[in-house]
Scaffold this motif. Sequence first.
Motif, PDB file in Angstrom:
ATOM      1  N   VAL A  80      23.873-103.856   9.819  1.00 27.66           N
ATOM      2  CA  VAL A  80      25.204-103.705  10.407  1.00 27.66           C
ATOM      3  C   VAL A  80      25.583-102.235  10.446  1.00 27.66           C
ATOM      4  N   ASP A  81      25.993-101.790  11.631  1.00 34.08           N
ATOM      5  CA  ASP A  81      26.404-100.405  11.853  1.00 34.08           C
ATOM      6  C   ASP A  81      27.928-100.390  12.007  1.00 34.08           C
ATOM      7  N   VAL A  82      28.617 -99.974  10.937  1.00 36.28           N
ATOM      8  CA  VAL A  82      30.079-100.030  10.944  1.00 36.28           C
ATOM      9  C   VAL A  82      30.673 -99.034  11.939  1.00 36.28           C
ATOM     10  N   LEU A  83      30.064 -97.869  12.097  1.00 35.55           N
ATOM     11  CA  LEU A  83      30.619 -96.843  12.991  1.00 35.55           C
ATOM     12  C   LEU A  83      30.580 -97.281  14.446  1.00 35.55           C
ATOM     13  N   ASN A  84      29.493 -97.937  14.831  1.00 30.67           N
ATOM     14  CA  ASN A  84      29.355 -98.355  16.224  1.00 30.67           C
ATOM     15  C   ASN A  84      29.768 -99.807  16.450  1.00 30.67           C
ATOM     16  N   GLY A  85      30.136-100.520  15.392  1.00 34.63           N
ATOM     17  CA  GLY A  85      30.539-101.909  15.549  1.00 34.63           C
ATOM     18  C   GLY A  85      29.435-102.797  16.082  1.00 34.63           C
ATOM     19  N   ARG A  86      28.256-102.650  15.501  1.00 37.79           N
ATOM     20  CA  ARG A  86      27.111-103.439  15.960  1.00 37.79           C
ATOM     21  C   ARG A  86      26.415-104.110  14.787  1.00 37.79           C
ATOM     22  N   ALA A  87      25.866-105.276  15.072  1.00 39.68           N
ATOM     23  CA  ALA A  87      25.011-105.945  14.099  1.00 39.68           C
ATOM     24  C   ALA A  87      23.707-106.319  14.792  1.00 39.68           C
ATOM     25  N   GLN A  88      22.612-105.956  14.176  1.00 32.63           N
ATOM     26  CA  GLN A  88      21.303-106.334  14.694  1.00 32.63           C
ATOM     27  C   GLN A  88      20.666-107.307  13.707  1.00 32.63           C
ATOM     28  N   VAL A  89      20.227-108.438  14.238  1.00 26.56           N
ATOM     29  CA  VAL A  89      19.708-109.497  13.377  1.00 26.56           C
ATOM     30  C   VAL A  89      18.342-109.947  13.884  1.00 26.56           C
ATOM     31  N   LEU A  90      17.375-109.969  12.976  1.00 26.39           N
ATOM     32  CA  LEU A  90      16.065-110.546  13.279  1.00 26.39           C
ATOM     33  C   LEU A  90      16.026-111.921  12.635  1.00 26.39           C
ATOM     34  N   TYR A  91      15.669-112.937  13.430  1.00 21.51           N
ATOM     35  CA  TYR A  91      15.753-114.308  12.932  1.00 21.51           C
ATOM     36  C   TYR A  91      14.658-115.181  13.516  1.00 21.51           C
ATOM     37  N   TYR A  92      14.509-116.364  12.905  1.00 22.04           N
ATOM     38  CA  TYR A  92      13.514-117.328  13.360  1.00 22.04           C
ATOM     39  C   TYR A  92      14.235-118.465  14.078  1.00 22.04           C
ATOM     40  N   PRO A  93      14.073-118.558  15.406  1.00 21.48           N
ATOM     41  CA  PRO A  93      14.814-119.531  16.232  1.00 21.48           C
ATOM     42  C   PRO A  93      14.576-120.986  15.844  1.00 21.48           C
ATOM     43  N   SER A  94      13.522-121.286  15.119  1.00 22.80           N
ATOM     44  CA  SER A  94      13.320-122.670  14.674  1.00 22.80           C
ATOM     45  C   SER A  94      14.347-123.064  13.622  1.00 22.80           C
ATOM     46  N   PHE A  95      14.954-122.072  12.976  1.00 21.12           N
ATOM     47  CA  PHE A  95      15.836-122.352  11.839  1.00 21.12           C
ATOM     48  C   PHE A  95      17.303-122.029  12.090  1.00 21.12           C
ATOM     49  N   VAL A  96      17.570-121.094  12.991  1.00 21.15           N
ATOM     50  CA  VAL A  96      18.952-120.654  13.198  1.00 21.15           C
ATOM     51  C   VAL A  96      19.062-120.131  14.637  1.00 21.15           C
ATOM     52  N   ASN A  97      20.263-120.216  15.223  1.00 28.52           N
ATOM     53  CA  ASN A  97      20.416-119.705  16.587  1.00 28.52           C
ATOM     54  C   ASN A  97      21.499-118.617  16.641  1.00 28.52           C
ATOM     55  N   GLU A  98      21.589-117.987  17.807  1.00 28.08           N
ATOM     56  CA  GLU A  98      22.497-116.844  17.963  1.00 28.08           C
ATOM     57  C   GLU A  98      23.955-117.238  17.759  1.00 28.08           C
ATOM     58  N   GLU A  99      24.319-118.446  18.221  1.00 25.51           N
ATOM     59  CA  GLU A  99      25.715-118.870  18.105  1.00 25.51           C
ATOM     60  C   GLU A  99      26.106-119.088  16.637  1.00 25.51           C
ATOM     61  N   THR A 100      25.193-119.623  15.850  1.00 25.42           N
ATOM     62  CA  THR A 100      25.465-119.784  14.415  1.00 25.42           C
ATOM     63  C   THR A 100      25.656-118.428  13.749  1.00 25.42           C
ATOM     64  N   ILE A 101      24.850-117.465  14.122  1.00 26.55           N
ATOM     65  CA  ILE A 101      24.982-116.099  13.579  1.00 26.55           C
ATOM     66  C   ILE A 101      26.333-115.511  13.992  1.00 26.55           C
ATOM     67  N   ARG A 102      26.669-115.672  15.258  1.00 29.12           N
ATOM     68  CA  ARG A 102      27.943-115.142  15.766  1.00 29.12           C
ATOM     69  C   ARG A 102      29.138-115.773  15.027  1.00 29.12           C
ATOM     70  N   GLU A 103      29.101-117.092  14.887  1.00 33.90           N
ATOM     71  CA  GLU A 103      30.195-117.806  14.203  1.00 33.90           C
ATOM     72  C   GLU A 103      30.313-117.383  12.740  1.00 33.90           C
ATOM     73  N   THR A 104      29.186-117.139  12.109  1.00 33.41           N
ATOM     74  CA  THR A 104      29.199-116.723  10.700  1.00 33.41           C
ATOM     75  C   THR A 104      29.930-115.396  10.542  1.00 33.41           C
ATOM     76  N   ILE A 105      29.699-114.476  11.468  1.00 34.40           N
ATOM     77  CA  ILE A 105      30.397-113.180  11.423  1.00 34.40           C
ATOM     78  C   ILE A 105      31.884-113.380  11.698  1.00 34.40           C
ATOM     79  N   ASP A 106      32.204-114.231  12.667  1.00 33.57           N
ATOM     80  CA  ASP A 106      33.606-114.579  12.940  1.00 33.57           C
ATOM     81  C   ASP A 106      34.286-115.112  11.674  1.00 33.57           C
TER      82      ASP A 106
END
Length: 72
Positions: A36-62
Motif C-alpha cells: 500500500v502506497d499512502v502518498l499515491n493512494g494505491r494498493a497493489q495486491v498479488l493474489y491467487y484467483p482460485s481463492f479470492v477475487n478482486e471484488e472481495t479485496i476491494r470490499e475488504t479495503i472498504d
Amino acid sequence: EEARALLSVVGMTCSACAGSVEKAVKRLPGIREAVVDVLNGRAQVLYYPSFVNEETIRETIDDVGFQATLIE
Ligand code: 9UX
C-alpha cells in the motif's frame, strides 16, 4: 496462477492507515502480497484467483474505512 490487482484507495492520511489496509488484505485467503502506497493512494495486491477475487479485496479495503476502486 497468480494475478495482480491495482486499486485506488481514498482517505488514507498516515502510514498507520496503510498498515491497517495491508494487514486486512493479507488476512484474506489467497493473498500472496499486498503493498500500500499512502502518498499515491494505491494498493497493489498479488493474489491467487482460485481463492479470492478482486471484488472481495476491494470490499475488504472498504470495510477498513476507505474508498477503494479497482484500477486494473
Ligand atoms: Mo491515524 Mo491514519 O488514526 O488515517 S490511522 S490518521
